[in-house]
Scaffold this motif. Structure first.
Motif, PDB file in Angstrom:
ATOM      1  N   ASN A 200      34.922  39.541  50.984  1.00  0.00           N
ATOM      2  CA  ASN A 200      33.711  38.474  51.294  1.00  0.00           C
ATOM      3  C   ASN A 200      33.935  37.375  50.047  1.00  0.00           C
ATOM      4  O   ASN A 200      33.069  36.429  50.013  1.00  0.00           O
ATOM      5  CB  ASN A 200      32.347  38.965  51.194  1.00  0.00           C
ATOM      6  N   ASP A 201      34.938  37.743  49.312  1.00  0.00           N
ATOM      7  CA  ASP A 201      35.354  36.634  48.070  1.00  0.00           C
ATOM      8  C   ASP A 201      36.575  36.334  47.821  1.00  0.00           C
ATOM      9  O   ASP A 201      37.121  37.282  47.526  1.00  0.00           O
ATOM     10  CB  ASP A 201      34.490  37.167  46.953  1.00  0.00           C
ATOM     11  N   LEU A 202      37.079  35.226  48.249  1.00  0.00           N
ATOM     12  CA  LEU A 202      38.278  34.886  47.840  1.00  0.00           C
ATOM     13  C   LEU A 202      39.106  35.064  46.381  1.00  0.00           C
ATOM     14  O   LEU A 202      40.262  34.884  46.071  1.00  0.00           O
ATOM     15  CB  LEU A 202      38.510  33.478  48.487  1.00  0.00           C
ATOM     16  N   ASN A 203      38.025  35.132  45.600  1.00  0.00           N
ATOM     17  CA  ASN A 203      38.552  35.276  44.188  1.00  0.00           C
ATOM     18  C   ASN A 203      38.549  36.744  43.810  1.00  0.00           C
ATOM     19  O   ASN A 203      38.813  37.198  42.712  1.00  0.00           O
ATOM     20  CB  ASN A 203      37.159  34.728  43.248  1.00  0.00           C
ATOM     21  N   ALA A 204      38.607  37.566  44.939  1.00  0.00           N
ATOM     22  CA  ALA A 204      38.504  39.191  44.606  1.00  0.00           C
ATOM     23  C   ALA A 204      39.918  39.337  44.065  1.00  0.00           C
ATOM     24  O   ALA A 204      40.671  38.789  44.611  1.00  0.00           O
ATOM     25  CB  ALA A 204      38.229  39.673  45.926  1.00  0.00           C
ATOM     26  N   LEU A 205      40.036  40.370  43.137  1.00  0.00           N
ATOM     27  CA  LEU A 205      41.217  41.050  42.697  1.00  0.00           C
ATOM     28  C   LEU A 205      41.622  42.036  43.393  1.00  0.00           C
ATOM     29  O   LEU A 205      43.019  42.450  43.379  1.00  0.00           O
ATOM     30  CB  LEU A 205      41.107  41.467  41.414  1.00  0.00           C
TER      31      LEU A 205
END
Length: 311
Positions: A200-205
Protein backbone atom coordinates in the motif's frame (compact mmCIF):
# COMPACT_ATOMS: atom_id res chain seq x y z
CA UNK A 1 11.74 -5.63 -39.82
CA UNK A 2 15.12 -5.34 -38.14
CA UNK A 3 16.22 -8.72 -36.76
CA UNK A 4 12.73 -10.06 -37.61
CA UNK A 5 12.23 -10.85 -33.93
CA UNK A 6 10.72 -9.06 -30.94
CA UNK A 7 10.95 -9.38 -27.17
CA UNK A 8 9.69 -7.44 -24.16
CA UNK A 9 6.64 -5.65 -25.65
CA UNK A 10 5.43 -2.70 -23.56
CA UNK A 11 2.09 -1.01 -24.24
CA UNK A 12 1.25 2.53 -23.16
CA UNK A 13 -1.33 5.26 -23.75
CA UNK A 14 -0.14 8.32 -25.67
CA UNK A 15 -1.21 11.85 -24.84
CA UNK A 16 -3.53 11.87 -27.87
CA UNK A 17 -5.39 8.79 -26.61
CA UNK A 18 -3.82 6.37 -29.09
CA UNK A 19 -1.95 3.25 -28.02
CA UNK A 20 1.79 2.83 -28.47
CA UNK A 21 3.89 -0.33 -28.16
CA UNK A 22 7.69 -0.53 -27.97
CA UNK A 23 9.70 -3.75 -28.01
CA UNK A 24 13.25 -5.10 -28.17
CA UNK A 25 14.53 -5.82 -31.68
CA UNK A 26 15.93 -9.32 -31.12
CA UNK A 27 15.45 -12.72 -32.71
CA UNK A 28 15.75 -15.76 -30.49
CA UNK A 29 17.80 -15.93 -27.30
CA UNK A 30 21.32 -15.15 -28.44
CA UNK A 31 22.11 -12.61 -25.72
CA UNK A 32 25.24 -11.52 -27.56
CA UNK A 33 23.23 -10.10 -30.48
CA UNK A 34 23.03 -6.32 -30.73
CA UNK A 35 20.69 -3.84 -32.39
CA UNK A 36 20.63 -0.08 -32.72
CA UNK A 37 16.85 -0.14 -33.03
CA UNK A 38 13.65 -0.82 -31.14
CA UNK A 39 10.27 -1.71 -32.65
CA UNK A 40 7.39 0.77 -32.40
CA UNK A 41 3.72 0.27 -33.19
CA UNK A 42 0.81 2.71 -32.95
CA UNK A 43 -2.91 1.99 -32.97
CA UNK A 44 -6.27 3.63 -32.32
CA UNK A 45 -8.22 0.38 -31.83
CA UNK A 46 -5.70 -2.36 -30.90
CA UNK A 47 -6.50 -4.11 -34.20
CA UNK A 48 -4.92 -1.94 -36.90
CA UNK A 49 -1.30 -0.96 -36.34
CA UNK A 50 1.37 1.07 -38.06
CA UNK A 51 4.91 -0.17 -37.47
CA UNK A 52 8.40 1.22 -37.79
CA UNK A 53 11.86 0.87 -36.30
CA UNK A 54 13.28 3.65 -34.14
CA UNK A 55 17.05 4.04 -34.01
CA UNK A 56 18.02 4.75 -30.41
CA UNK A 57 21.84 4.62 -30.51
CA UNK A 58 24.79 4.55 -32.93
CA UNK A 59 27.07 1.97 -31.32
CA UNK A 60 27.68 -1.22 -33.26
CA UNK A 61 28.35 -3.38 -30.21
CA UNK A 62 25.44 -2.39 -27.92
CA UNK A 63 21.95 -3.81 -27.51
CA UNK A 64 18.74 -1.93 -26.62
CA UNK A 65 16.72 -4.17 -24.31
CA UNK A 66 13.25 -3.91 -22.74
CA UNK A 67 12.24 -0.40 -23.86
CA UNK A 68 9.47 1.44 -22.03
CA UNK A 69 8.02 4.94 -22.24
CA UNK A 70 7.07 7.75 -19.86
CA UNK A 71 5.69 11.21 -20.60
CA UNK A 72 7.62 14.07 -19.00
CA UNK A 73 5.16 16.90 -18.48
CA UNK A 74 7.93 19.38 -17.72
CA UNK A 75 9.57 18.72 -21.10
CA UNK A 76 6.34 18.03 -23.02
CA UNK A 77 8.20 15.03 -24.44
CA UNK A 78 8.12 11.26 -24.20
CA UNK A 79 11.13 9.50 -22.74
CA UNK A 80 12.00 6.12 -24.28
CA UNK A 81 14.19 4.30 -21.77
CA UNK A 82 15.99 0.98 -22.27
CA UNK A 83 18.96 -1.08 -21.10
CA UNK A 84 22.15 -0.71 -23.10
CA UNK A 85 25.52 -2.34 -22.48
CA UNK A 86 29.05 -1.01 -22.87
CA UNK A 87 31.23 -2.27 -20.00
CA UNK A 88 27.96 -3.06 -18.17
CA UNK A 89 24.24 -2.42 -18.58
CA UNK A 90 22.87 1.00 -17.76
CA UNK A 91 19.46 2.52 -18.45
CA UNK A 92 19.54 5.00 -21.34
CA UNK A 93 16.87 7.44 -22.55
CA UNK A 94 15.92 9.17 -25.80
CA UNK A 95 13.37 11.98 -25.98
CA UNK A 96 10.74 12.42 -28.68
CA UNK A 97 7.42 14.08 -29.44
CA UNK A 98 6.39 11.96 -32.43
CA UNK A 99 8.25 8.60 -32.18
CA UNK A 100 9.88 9.41 -35.51
CA UNK A 101 12.66 11.81 -34.60
CA UNK A 102 14.41 11.07 -31.30
CA UNK A 103 17.23 12.75 -29.41
CA UNK A 104 20.64 11.15 -28.97
CA UNK A 105 20.62 8.65 -26.14
CA UNK A 106 21.96 9.63 -22.72
CA UNK A 107 22.41 7.75 -19.46
CA UNK A 108 19.18 7.84 -17.46
CA UNK A 109 19.96 5.55 -14.50
CA UNK A 110 23.27 4.07 -13.42
CA UNK A 111 23.70 2.88 -9.82
CA UNK A 112 27.27 1.79 -10.61
CA UNK A 113 26.52 -1.83 -11.44
CA UNK A 114 24.75 -3.93 -14.09
CA UNK A 115 20.99 -3.17 -14.31
CA UNK A 116 18.25 -3.98 -16.84
CA UNK A 117 14.44 -4.02 -17.16
CA UNK A 118 13.62 -0.58 -15.75
CA UNK A 119 9.94 0.19 -15.10
CA UNK A 120 8.65 3.56 -13.88
CA UNK A 121 5.41 4.42 -12.06
CA UNK A 122 4.49 7.74 -10.47
CA UNK A 123 2.43 8.56 -7.40
CA UNK A 124 1.85 11.71 -5.34
CA UNK A 125 4.61 13.69 -7.03
CA UNK A 126 7.23 10.94 -6.67
CA UNK A 127 8.56 8.66 -9.40
CA UNK A 128 9.62 5.07 -8.69
CA UNK A 129 12.00 3.09 -10.91
CA UNK A 130 11.87 -0.70 -10.48
CA UNK A 131 14.82 -2.55 -11.97
CA UNK A 132 16.64 -5.87 -12.06
CA UNK A 133 20.02 -5.98 -10.36
CA UNK A 134 22.01 -8.09 -12.85
CA UNK A 135 24.93 -8.92 -10.62
CA UNK A 136 25.58 -12.57 -9.85
CA UNK A 137 24.70 -11.88 -6.22
CA UNK A 138 21.38 -10.41 -7.22
CA UNK A 139 19.27 -11.27 -10.26
CA UNK A 140 16.25 -9.74 -8.54
CA UNK A 141 14.30 -6.49 -8.15
CA UNK A 142 15.18 -3.27 -6.34
CA UNK A 143 13.66 0.22 -6.43
CA UNK A 144 14.99 3.75 -6.94
CA UNK A 145 13.02 6.99 -6.64
CA UNK A 146 13.16 10.62 -7.67
CA UNK A 147 11.00 13.73 -7.40
CA UNK A 148 11.65 14.38 -11.10
CA UNK A 149 12.02 12.37 -14.30
CA UNK A 150 15.38 13.94 -15.09
CA UNK A 151 18.27 11.72 -16.17
CA UNK A 152 20.54 10.57 -13.30
CA UNK A 153 18.10 11.84 -10.66
CA UNK A 154 17.03 8.41 -9.33
CA UNK A 155 18.58 6.97 -6.16
CA UNK A 156 18.23 3.37 -4.95
CA UNK A 157 16.44 3.26 -1.57
CA UNK A 158 15.70 -0.44 -1.03
CA UNK A 159 18.67 -2.02 0.77
CA UNK A 160 17.50 -5.56 -0.01
CA UNK A 161 15.72 -7.28 -2.88
CA UNK A 162 11.92 -7.05 -2.77
CA UNK A 163 11.23 -10.20 -4.85
CA UNK A 164 12.52 -13.76 -4.98
CA UNK A 165 15.78 -14.66 -6.70
CA UNK A 166 15.86 -15.00 -10.49
CA UNK A 167 13.13 -12.46 -11.24
CA UNK A 168 13.05 -9.80 -13.92
CA UNK A 169 10.72 -7.68 -16.06
CA UNK A 170 8.78 -6.00 -13.23
CA UNK A 171 5.53 -4.23 -14.02
CA UNK A 172 3.58 -2.35 -11.39
CA UNK A 173 0.02 -1.05 -11.31
CA UNK A 174 -2.49 0.30 -8.80
CA UNK A 175 -5.81 -1.33 -7.97
CA UNK A 176 -8.37 1.33 -8.88
CA UNK A 177 -10.68 0.15 -6.10
CA UNK A 178 -8.20 0.25 -3.22
CA UNK A 179 -4.86 1.65 -2.06
CA UNK A 180 -3.00 -1.50 -3.14
CA UNK A 181 -0.17 -1.58 -5.64
CA UNK A 182 0.71 -4.87 -7.34
CA UNK A 183 4.01 -5.88 -8.92
CA UNK A 184 4.30 -8.85 -11.26
CA UNK A 185 7.77 -10.25 -11.99
CA UNK A 186 8.91 -12.82 -14.50
CA UNK A 187 10.61 -15.90 -13.01
CA UNK A 188 12.95 -16.03 -16.00
CA UNK A 189 14.34 -19.48 -15.27
CA UNK A 190 10.82 -21.00 -15.14
CA UNK A 191 9.65 -20.04 -18.67
CA UNK A 192 6.40 -18.17 -18.28
CA UNK A 193 5.80 -18.33 -14.53
CA UNK A 194 5.28 -15.12 -12.59
CA UNK A 195 5.29 -13.96 -9.01
CA UNK A 196 3.07 -11.18 -7.67
CA UNK A 197 3.84 -8.83 -4.78
CA UNK A 198 1.67 -6.24 -3.05
CA UNK A 199 2.04 -3.04 -1.01
CA UNK A 200 0.00 0.00 0.00
CA UNK A 201 3.10 2.21 0.01
CA UNK A 202 5.55 2.50 -2.86
CA UNK A 203 8.17 3.66 -0.35
CA UNK A 204 8.00 0.28 1.42
CA UNK A 205 11.27 -1.58 1.87
CA UNK A 206 9.53 -4.95 1.59
CA UNK A 207 6.41 -6.18 -0.19
CA UNK A 208 3.92 -8.95 0.62
CA UNK A 209 3.82 -11.94 -1.72
CA UNK A 210 0.44 -12.70 -3.31
CA UNK A 211 -0.44 -16.34 -3.94
CA UNK A 212 -2.86 -18.01 -6.34
CA UNK A 213 -2.12 -15.83 -9.37
CA UNK A 214 -2.12 -16.93 -13.00
CA UNK A 215 -0.99 -15.45 -16.30
CA UNK A 216 -1.46 -16.66 -19.90
CA UNK A 217 0.81 -19.56 -20.78
CA UNK A 218 4.22 -18.69 -22.20
CA UNK A 219 4.11 -14.99 -21.35
CA UNK A 220 7.48 -13.27 -20.80
CA UNK A 221 7.56 -9.73 -19.41
CA UNK A 222 4.30 -7.81 -19.32
CA UNK A 223 2.57 -4.48 -18.87
CA UNK A 224 -0.82 -3.20 -17.77
CA UNK A 225 -2.91 -0.46 -19.32
CA UNK A 226 -6.40 0.89 -18.58
CA UNK A 227 -8.95 0.63 -21.39
CA UNK A 228 -12.62 1.46 -21.63
CA UNK A 229 -15.33 -1.10 -22.34
CA UNK A 230 -15.37 -0.48 -26.12
CA UNK A 231 -11.60 -0.70 -26.51
CA UNK A 232 -11.62 -4.00 -24.62
CA UNK A 233 -14.47 -5.51 -26.64
CA UNK A 234 -12.85 -4.36 -29.87
CA UNK A 235 -9.53 -5.98 -28.95
CA UNK A 236 -11.11 -9.26 -27.79
CA UNK A 237 -13.46 -9.61 -30.78
CA UNK A 238 -10.80 -8.38 -33.24
CA UNK A 239 -13.35 -6.16 -34.93
CA UNK A 240 -14.15 -2.54 -34.27
CA UNK A 241 -17.04 -2.31 -31.82
CA UNK A 242 -19.11 0.83 -32.28
CA UNK A 243 -20.22 2.28 -28.95
CA UNK A 244 -24.00 2.60 -28.70
CA UNK A 245 -25.43 6.05 -29.20
CA UNK A 246 -25.84 7.83 -25.88
CA UNK A 247 -29.33 7.53 -24.44
CA UNK A 248 -31.11 10.82 -25.09
CA UNK A 249 -32.33 12.61 -22.00
CA UNK A 250 -36.04 12.20 -21.29
CA UNK A 251 -38.27 14.69 -23.05
CA UNK A 252 -38.98 17.49 -20.62
CA UNK A 253 -42.59 18.35 -20.31
CA UNK A 254 -42.81 22.11 -20.50
CA UNK A 255 -44.40 23.12 -23.78
CA UNK A 256 -47.24 24.58 -21.77
CA UNK A 257 -48.86 26.49 -24.61
CA UNK A 258 -48.44 23.53 -27.02
CA UNK A 259 -46.79 25.57 -29.75
CA UNK A 260 -43.99 23.05 -30.39
CA UNK A 261 -41.22 24.87 -28.53
CA UNK A 262 -40.20 25.39 -24.94
CA UNK A 263 -39.31 28.98 -24.23
CA UNK A 264 -40.14 32.01 -22.08
CA UNK A 265 -43.71 32.03 -23.40
CA UNK A 266 -44.31 28.78 -21.55
CA UNK A 267 -43.06 30.34 -18.31
CA UNK A 268 -45.45 33.24 -18.78
CA UNK A 269 -48.42 30.95 -19.39
CA UNK A 270 -47.58 28.69 -16.44
CA UNK A 271 -47.12 31.68 -14.16
CA UNK A 272 -50.48 33.09 -15.16
CA UNK A 273 -52.13 29.72 -14.53
CA UNK A 274 -50.60 29.44 -11.05
CA UNK A 275 -51.82 32.97 -10.27
CA UNK A 276 -55.32 31.85 -11.31
CA UNK A 277 -55.48 34.30 -14.16
CA UNK A 278 -56.08 31.79 -16.97
CA UNK A 279 -57.52 28.30 -17.44
CA UNK A 280 -55.43 25.67 -19.28
CA UNK A 281 -56.78 23.07 -21.70
CA UNK A 282 -56.28 19.39 -20.88
CA UNK A 283 -53.24 19.14 -23.24
CA UNK A 284 -51.72 22.29 -21.77
CA UNK A 285 -52.21 20.98 -18.24
CA UNK A 286 -50.42 17.77 -19.22
CA UNK A 287 -47.49 19.76 -20.60
CA UNK A 288 -47.43 22.04 -17.58
CA UNK A 289 -46.71 19.10 -15.24
CA UNK A 290 -43.01 19.59 -15.93
CA UNK A 291 -41.64 17.18 -13.31
CA UNK A 292 -44.28 14.52 -14.00
CA UNK A 293 -45.51 14.20 -10.43
CA UNK A 294 -49.20 14.45 -11.34
CA UNK A 295 -49.70 18.00 -10.13
CA UNK A 296 -49.10 21.46 -11.57
CA UNK A 297 -47.59 23.78 -9.00
CA UNK A 298 -44.63 26.03 -8.21
CA UNK A 299 -42.19 23.08 -8.50
CA UNK A 300 -43.06 22.81 -12.21
CA UNK A 301 -42.54 26.54 -12.63
CA UNK A 302 -39.10 26.35 -10.95
CA UNK A 303 -38.00 23.35 -13.03
CA UNK A 304 -39.16 24.91 -16.29
CA UNK A 305 -37.36 28.13 -15.48
CA UNK A 306 -34.13 26.25 -14.67
CA UNK A 307 -34.42 24.24 -17.89
CA UNK A 308 -34.79 27.33 -20.04
CA UNK A 309 -31.89 29.04 -18.25
CA UNK A 310 -29.85 25.80 -18.84
CA UNK A 311 -29.28 25.26 -15.15
Amino acid sequence: MGTKGIRDPYIFRKQDGKFGIVATDMLGTNWGDTSQYIHYWESEDLINFTERLIKVHNRSNMHAWAPEVFYDESRKQYGIYWAGNTDYNRIYVNYTTDFKTVSDCEVFFDPGYDVIDAHIVSDKGMHYLFFKDERASGKSIKVARSSSLSPKSFSVFTPNFITSANTEGPFVFKDKNSDSWYMYVDLFSSNGNFECWKTNDLNALSWTKVTGISVPQGVRHGSVISVNRWELETAVSRKVVTPPAPTPPPVLKGDVNADGTINSSDITVLKRYLLRRITLTEEMLLNADTNGDGAVNSSDFTLLKRYILRR
